[in-house]
Motif scaffolding. Sequence first.
Motif, PDB file in Angstrom:
ATOM      1  N   ASN A  29     -12.682  36.355   1.386  1.00 53.75           N
ATOM      2  CA  ASN A  29     -13.404  36.282   2.652  1.00 53.75           C
ATOM      3  C   ASN A  29     -14.410  35.125   2.638  1.00 53.75           C
ATOM      4  O   ASN A  29     -14.483  34.346   3.586  1.00 53.75           O
ATOM      5  CB  ASN A  29     -14.118  37.611   2.940  1.00 53.75           C
ATOM      6  CG  ASN A  29     -14.799  37.616   4.287  1.00 53.75           C
ATOM      7  OD1 ASN A  29     -14.217  37.209   5.292  1.00 53.75           O
ATOM      8  ND2 ASN A  29     -16.044  38.057   4.301  1.00 53.75           N
ATOM      9  N   LEU A  30     -15.165  35.016   1.546  1.00 53.48           N
ATOM     10  CA  LEU A  30     -16.144  33.934   1.431  1.00 53.48           C
ATOM     11  C   LEU A  30     -15.447  32.573   1.443  1.00 53.48           C
ATOM     12  O   LEU A  30     -15.924  31.636   2.077  1.00 53.48           O
ATOM     13  CB  LEU A  30     -16.978  34.088   0.158  1.00 53.48           C
ATOM     14  CG  LEU A  30     -17.952  35.261   0.135  1.00 53.48           C
ATOM     15  CD1 LEU A  30     -18.526  35.453  -1.259  1.00 53.48           C
ATOM     16  CD2 LEU A  30     -19.066  35.043   1.152  1.00 53.48           C
ATOM     17  N   TYR A  31     -14.337  32.475   0.732  1.00 54.36           N
ATOM     18  CA  TYR A  31     -13.605  31.220   0.697  1.00 54.36           C
ATOM     19  C   TYR A  31     -13.134  30.842   2.094  1.00 54.36           C
ATOM     20  O   TYR A  31     -13.277  29.691   2.523  1.00 54.36           O
ATOM     21  CB  TYR A  31     -12.407  31.288  -0.259  1.00 54.36           C
ATOM     22  CG  TYR A  31     -11.654  29.992  -0.288  1.00 54.36           C
ATOM     23  CD1 TYR A  31     -12.112  28.929  -1.056  1.00 54.36           C
ATOM     24  CD2 TYR A  31     -10.528  29.808   0.496  1.00 54.36           C
ATOM     25  CE1 TYR A  31     -11.450  27.717  -1.049  1.00 54.36           C
ATOM     26  CE2 TYR A  31      -9.866  28.604   0.513  1.00 54.36           C
ATOM     27  CZ  TYR A  31     -10.322  27.551  -0.257  1.00 54.36           C
ATOM     28  OH  TYR A  31      -9.684  26.351  -0.228  1.00 54.36           O
ATOM     29  N   LYS A  46     -22.842  31.583  -1.431  1.00 54.22           N
ATOM     30  CA  LYS A  46     -22.539  32.856  -2.099  1.00 54.22           C
ATOM     31  C   LYS A  46     -21.309  32.700  -2.999  1.00 54.22           C
ATOM     32  O   LYS A  46     -21.285  33.201  -4.133  1.00 54.22           O
ATOM     33  CB  LYS A  46     -22.312  33.965  -1.059  1.00 54.22           C
ATOM     34  CG  LYS A  46     -21.969  35.316  -1.648  1.00 54.22           C
ATOM     35  CD  LYS A  46     -23.129  35.924  -2.417  1.00 54.22           C
ATOM     36  CE  LYS A  46     -22.762  37.310  -2.873  1.00 54.22           C
ATOM     37  NZ  LYS A  46     -23.673  37.843  -3.843  1.00 54.22           N
ATOM     38  N   LEU A  47     -20.289  32.005  -2.513  1.00 55.56           N
ATOM     39  CA  LEU A  47     -19.085  31.770  -3.305  1.00 55.56           C
ATOM     40  C   LEU A  47     -19.414  30.934  -4.543  1.00 55.56           C
ATOM     41  O   LEU A  47     -18.935  31.222  -5.637  1.00 55.56           O
ATOM     42  CB  LEU A  47     -18.017  31.079  -2.452  1.00 55.56           C
ATOM     43  CG  LEU A  47     -16.662  30.849  -3.107  1.00 55.56           C
ATOM     44  CD1 LEU A  47     -16.036  32.168  -3.577  1.00 55.56           C
ATOM     45  CD2 LEU A  47     -15.730  30.140  -2.131  1.00 55.56           C
ATOM     46  N   ILE A  48     -20.252  29.931  -4.388  1.00 53.98           N
ATOM     47  CA  ILE A  48     -20.674  29.110  -5.536  1.00 53.98           C
ATOM     48  C   ILE A  48     -21.389  29.984  -6.560  1.00 53.98           C
ATOM     49  O   ILE A  48     -21.161  29.851  -7.766  1.00 53.98           O
ATOM     50  CB  ILE A  48     -21.571  27.937  -5.079  1.00 53.98           C
ATOM     51  CG1 ILE A  48     -20.724  26.910  -4.330  1.00 53.98           C
ATOM     52  CG2 ILE A  48     -22.301  27.299  -6.262  1.00 53.98           C
ATOM     53  CD1 ILE A  48     -21.538  25.849  -3.617  1.00 53.98           C
ATOM     54  N   GLU A  49     -22.225  30.882  -6.088  1.00 54.72           N
ATOM     55  CA  GLU A  49     -22.942  31.793  -6.988  1.00 54.72           C
ATOM     56  C   GLU A  49     -21.963  32.667  -7.780  1.00 54.72           C
ATOM     57  O   GLU A  49     -22.074  32.799  -9.001  1.00 54.72           O
ATOM     58  CB  GLU A  49     -23.888  32.671  -6.159  1.00 54.72           C
ATOM     59  CG  GLU A  49     -24.733  33.624  -6.968  1.00 54.72           C
ATOM     60  CD  GLU A  49     -25.600  34.480  -6.060  1.00 54.72           C
ATOM     61  OE1 GLU A  49     -25.658  35.706  -6.306  1.00 54.72           O
ATOM     62  OE2 GLU A  49     -26.213  33.940  -5.109  1.00 54.72           O
ATOM     63  N   ILE A  50     -20.981  33.232  -7.102  1.00 55.75           N
ATOM     64  CA  ILE A  50     -19.989  34.089  -7.769  1.00 55.75           C
ATOM     65  C   ILE A  50     -19.171  33.290  -8.769  1.00 55.75           C
ATOM     66  O   ILE A  50     -18.984  33.704  -9.920  1.00 55.75           O
ATOM     67  CB  ILE A  50     -19.063  34.754  -6.717  1.00 55.75           C
ATOM     68  CG1 ILE A  50     -19.839  35.798  -5.903  1.00 55.75           C
ATOM     69  CG2 ILE A  50     -17.847  35.392  -7.388  1.00 55.75           C
ATOM     70  CD1 ILE A  50     -19.091  36.303  -4.679  1.00 55.75           C
ATOM     71  N   LEU A  51     -18.677  32.124  -8.349  1.00 56.32           N
ATOM     72  CA  LEU A  51     -17.848  31.305  -9.235  1.00 56.32           C
ATOM     73  C   LEU A  51     -18.651  30.739 -10.405  1.00 56.32           C
ATOM     74  O   LEU A  51     -18.128  30.601 -11.511  1.00 56.32           O
ATOM     75  CB  LEU A  51     -17.168  30.185  -8.442  1.00 56.32           C
ATOM     76  CG  LEU A  51     -16.136  30.642  -7.416  1.00 56.32           C
ATOM     77  CD1 LEU A  51     -15.640  29.462  -6.581  1.00 56.32           C
ATOM     78  CD2 LEU A  51     -14.973  31.368  -8.082  1.00 56.32           C
ATOM     79  N   ILE A  69     -14.597  23.898  -4.985  1.00 54.90           N
ATOM     80  CA  ILE A  69     -15.518  24.202  -3.881  1.00 54.90           C
ATOM     81  C   ILE A  69     -16.618  23.154  -3.809  1.00 54.90           C
ATOM     82  O   ILE A  69     -16.947  22.651  -2.734  1.00 54.90           O
ATOM     83  CB  ILE A  69     -16.122  25.628  -4.025  1.00 54.90           C
ATOM     84  CG1 ILE A  69     -15.035  26.697  -3.880  1.00 54.90           C
ATOM     85  CG2 ILE A  69     -17.250  25.849  -3.009  1.00 54.90           C
ATOM     86  CD1 ILE A  69     -14.345  26.735  -2.537  1.00 54.90           C
ATOM     87  N   LEU A  70     -17.175  22.798  -4.963  1.00 53.71           N
ATOM     88  CA  LEU A  70     -18.256  21.812  -4.970  1.00 53.71           C
ATOM     89  C   LEU A  70     -17.772  20.429  -4.544  1.00 53.71           C
ATOM     90  O   LEU A  70     -18.458  19.741  -3.786  1.00 53.71           O
ATOM     91  CB  LEU A  70     -18.886  21.722  -6.361  1.00 53.71           C
ATOM     92  CG  LEU A  70     -19.696  22.922  -6.821  1.00 53.71           C
ATOM     93  CD1 LEU A  70     -20.070  22.785  -8.290  1.00 53.71           C
ATOM     94  CD2 LEU A  70     -20.942  23.100  -5.950  1.00 53.71           C
ATOM     95  N   GLY A  71     -16.616  20.033  -5.040  1.00 54.61           N
ATOM     96  CA  GLY A  71     -16.131  18.684  -4.776  1.00 54.61           C
ATOM     97  C   GLY A  71     -15.477  18.535  -3.425  1.00 54.61           C
ATOM     98  O   GLY A  71     -16.117  18.152  -2.446  1.00 54.61           O
ATOM     99  N   PRO A  72     -14.178  18.830  -3.345  1.00 49.53           N
ATOM    100  CA  PRO A  72     -13.464  18.608  -2.084  1.00 49.53           C
ATOM    101  C   PRO A  72     -14.005  19.396  -0.891  1.00 49.53           C
ATOM    102  O   PRO A  72     -14.051  18.879   0.206  1.00 49.53           O
ATOM    103  CB  PRO A  72     -12.036  19.036  -2.402  1.00 49.53           C
ATOM    104  CG  PRO A  72     -11.914  18.847  -3.864  1.00 49.53           C
ATOM    105  CD  PRO A  72     -13.277  19.170  -4.423  1.00 49.53           C
TER     106      PRO A  72
END
Length: 176
Positions: A29-31, A46-51, A69-72
Amino acid sequence: MGKINFVFYSMIFLVSVAMAGKPTAEEENLYNECDKGNGKYSSCTKLIEILSKKCDSGDMIGCSDLGYILGPKLGMREASITPYEKSCKAGIAESCFALGTQDIGLRGNIKKAVINYTTACEKFTDQKKLFKLRSCALKVALENCLRDEEEHDPVKCAIEAFEEITDKYNANSTKE
C-alpha cells in the motif's frame, strides 16, 4: 545524460518488480501511494523507514528496495548508493547492476562500474537471462573503454556503450 537516466529508471523499475519478494500488505500500500504520487509523500517516508529497518537487520532485498525507492522513485540517487552497495556486496545482482549504472551516469567511475557489472554478470541466474547478458556485455564493453582511455574519454565511451547495449537488448526483449 537524459537517455541514460531514462534507461536507468526503466530498467531498475523492471528489475525491482522482478526481484520483489512478497511484501506485506502495508508495504504494498505504501509503495503504491509513494509510486503514484497522489500527494502522499508521507507514504514514501514511512516506506523508507520500514525498508531501512529491514536493511539494517540484514534483509538484503530490503536494502535493494530501499535503494530503488531512494534513487529512481524519489530522485535521491546519492542516498541510494549505500543500500545498493550493501545488497550488492551480499550478492544481489540487481543492486550490482543499479550501481554499475550509477557509476557511469552519476559518478563517472568506470572502473567501479566494471566491478559491479562483473558481479551482476556472475550473480544473475538464467531465469533473468537478459539482465545477465546485458551485465556481461557491459562489463566487456567498459573494459574496452578503459583499455583505450589515453585515446578517448572513458566516461563518454561508457555512456555510448551503455546506450548501445541497452538499445540492443531492449530490441531483443520485444522479440521474445
